[in-house]
Design an enzyme around this catalytic site. Structure first.
Site: not given
Length: 79
Positions: A16-18, A43
């Site tokens: 997931f981000c980042p 994501d």
């Protein structure tokens, strides 16, 4: 999509981000300028982040497709 269409690959599935963009930043440096990197991610934020990454750093986003629950990008490394 066949391996003949790209020169290197990054699987950022499940991250997931980042993290996907951080991994992309590191992996693109291993690819020679003009070569193509295939990125697979799950994501949805990558649909925003990866095009911006390419634009900001001078890489060419060749394609973006969705396959089932995965986002697949082909990126040509800039100089």
């Amino acid at each position: 999509m066949s391996a003949a269409e790209y020169d290197a690959e990054l699987d950022a599935s499940g991250l997931f981000c980042p993290e996907p963009v951080m991994m992309l930043h590191n992996r693109i440096n291993d690819v020679e300028p003009g070569k193509v990197l295939r990125v697979t991610a799950t994501d949805p934020s990558t649909t925003r982040d990866i095009p911006r990454f390419c634009q900001f750093l001078g890489h060419e986003l060749l394609s973006h497709t969705e396959q089932d629950d995965r986002f697949v990008y082909l990126i040509r490394r800039g100089s």
